[in-house]
Design a protein around this motif. Structure first.
Motif, mmCIF file in Angstrom:
data_model
loop_
_atom_site.group_PDB
_atom_site.id
_atom_site.type_symbol
_atom_site.label_atom_id
_atom_site.label_comp_id
_atom_site.label_asym_id
_atom_site.label_seq_id
_atom_site.Cartn_x
_atom_site.Cartn_y
_atom_site.Cartn_z
ATOM 1 N N SER A 152 -45.822 25.099 32.473
ATOM 2 C CA SER A 152 -45.551 23.855 33.207
ATOM 3 C C SER A 152 -44.441 23.052 32.541
ATOM 4 C CB SER A 152 -46.824 23.011 33.330
ATOM 5 O OG SER A 152 -47.378 22.740 32.063
ATOM 6 N N TYR A 153 -43.810 22.172 33.339
ATOM 7 C CA TYR A 153 -42.786 21.277 32.783
ATOM 8 C C TYR A 153 -42.817 19.932 33.494
ATOM 9 C CZ TYR A 153 -39.445 22.176 36.670
ATOM 10 O OH TYR A 153 -38.822 22.272 37.882
ATOM 11 N N SER A 154 -42.343 18.926 32.775
ATOM 12 C CA SER A 154 -42.350 17.559 33.308
ATOM 13 C C SER A 154 -41.350 16.719 32.524
ATOM 14 C CB SER A 154 -43.741 16.947 33.146
ATOM 15 O OG SER A 154 -43.959 16.585 31.779
ATOM 16 N N ASP A 155 -41.240 15.444 32.922
ATOM 17 C CA ASP A 155 -40.341 14.523 32.211
ATOM 18 C C ASP A 155 -41.045 13.795 31.051
ATOM 19 O OD1 ASP A 155 -41.979 12.617 33.414
ATOM 20 O OD2 ASP A 155 -40.520 12.108 34.964
ATOM 21 N N ARG A 156 -42.120 14.377 30.532
ATOM 22 C CA ARG A 156 -42.920 13.679 29.518
ATOM 23 C C ARG A 156 -42.135 13.111 28.343
ATOM 24 N NH1 ARG A 156 -48.754 15.820 27.680
ATOM 25 N NH2 ARG A 156 -48.824 15.850 29.964
ATOM 26 N N PRO A 157 -41.231 13.909 27.687
ATOM 27 C CA PRO A 157 -40.542 13.334 26.524
ATOM 28 C C PRO A 157 -39.677 12.122 26.877
ATOM 29 C CG PRO A 157 -39.634 15.495 27.075
ATOM 30 C CD PRO A 157 -40.860 15.312 27.918
ATOM 31 N N ALA A 158 -39.126 12.105 28.094
ATOM 32 C CA ALA A 158 -38.326 10.942 28.506
ATOM 33 C C ALA A 158 -39.239 9.724 28.637
ATOM 34 C CB ALA A 158 -37.619 11.230 29.829
#
Ligand code: GTQ
Ligand code: FE2
Length: 351
Positions: free
Chosen positions: A333-339
């Motif tokens: 999975s991937y997302s904008d979490r670190p941003a």
């Protein structure tokens, strides 16, 4: 902006107010009180909706794209997975782009660079390569590959089978900041200047060169091979209990900083044991999943979807997600979490 005004959210303005709005409009003025509720909602409100793409259903269209255009002519032959709530916006979530890219035997996708960050998650086929800053890496299903911002990259398929991968890009983050730049490399294929595997031994064996070290915020490792991810999950599953919401879940990191592999995109891989029923979980980072192994069901904010290998599904911000596995499952999975973390916005909640 009329689009943020939910119809029926407030009674239509009366004569005196409507009259004011009309008179001030030519001066580019608008009343906050008509839109405040949707500009500053009590909790995330999004046009992004839960959705699942069955690979079995969409594969024929991916292959058909190979018959209507070459990789070279298309520059990138990609079918965009558009969120049903964001049609026409080339977006799977408000911040993230998702596409499935096809490269046929003998094809090349010409070299370019841009400020957008990209990830590739290999869905089908082996033997294609992606080149980043002079180094090629061969793709295998389940490999997680990154293209850091402003690095020259091109793809090629010297093998003998079609290769399909998922592209995840932070296009809509970069667009929100109007910070996009792109350049085309003077030749179609960039020269190879480093041996395959060079960045992996240089940065991926718990050692780093004496320096100077790269200053980039993105991981200097650009292929995280599935063999190592799978072995890690397998060993973890023998060594302890799964997390109630996530099973055994790992985050891909930048070994130079310990941060997530990219500054704008977080990427994860998790193993669910056979017959697992997860607790409900929600977080503010809308997340795209690609199924690597196994079958099961996901409930996203009350909607049920069955999944099998190579399917893609998307969980909008703050919708609860519950996973149920029929067999042992592996999910990327991937997302904008670190941003969101960098900006102090990220929240999560476990049921
Ligand atoms: O492979 O370089 O899906 O630049 C969108 C933009 C892929 C790529 C996409 C890109 C690429
Ligand atoms: Fe690109």
């Amino acid at each position: 902006m009329a689009s943020v005004l939910r119809p029926g959210a407030r009674p239509a303005p009366d004569g005196a107010r409507a009259d004011l709005y009309r008179r001030m409009a030519p001066d580019n003025l608008a009343p906050l009180w008509e839109v405040l509720h949707s500009l500053v909602p009590p909790q995330p409100e999004t046009p992004c909706v839960p959705a699942l793409w069955k690979y079995r259903d969409i594969r024929p269209f991916i292959m058909a794209s190979g018959e209507v255009i070459t990789a070279k002519e298309a520059i990138r032959r990609v079918l965009i997975l558009e969120n049903p709530g964001l049609r026409g916006q080339s977006a799977i979530t408000r911040s993230m782009f998702c596409g499935l890219q096809l490269i046929l035997p003998g094809e090349i996708a010409p070299s370019h660079r841009h400020t957008q960050s990209a990830l590739r998650f290999i869905v089908e086929g082996s033997g294609a390569y992606t080149a980043v800053d002079g180094e090629r890496t061969t793709m295998h299903p389940g490999d997680f590959i990154i293209t850091p911002p402003w690095t020259w990259h091109d793809h090629g398929n010297p093998g003998n089978e079609p290769v399909v991968w998922m592209d995840g890009l932070d296009i809509h983050i970069v667009r929100m900041f109007d910070a996009g730049f792109m350049e085309t490399f003077p030749e179609e294929v960039q020269p190879v200047t480093r041996n395959e595997g060079d960045s992996s031994v240089r940065y991926g064996n718990n050692m780093v060169p004496m320096g100077p070290l790269p200053a980039s915020k993105t991981s200097p490792i650009f292929n995280y091979p599935y063999t190592r991810s799978r072995e890690t999950l397998e060993t973890l599953s023998r060594n302890g209990d799964p997390d109630a919401c996530h099973g055994w879940k790992m985050q891909f990191i930048n070994p130079l900083s310990g941060a997530l592999a990219m500054p704008t995109i977080g990427s994860f891989i998790q193993l669910l044991p056979k017959g697992f029923k997860s607790g409900a979980y929600r977080s503010t980072d809308a997340t795209v999943y690609s199924i690597v192994e196994g079958t099961g069901k996901v409930k996203i904010g009350g909607q049920d979807f069955a999944f099998e290998p190579r399917d893609t599904f998307v969980v909008p911000s703050w919708r609860s997600v519950s996973l149920e596995s029929d067999t042992e499952c592996v999910l990327f999975s991937y997302s904008d979490r670190p941003a969101q973390l960098a900006l102090g916005l990220w929240r999560e909640m476990r049921a």
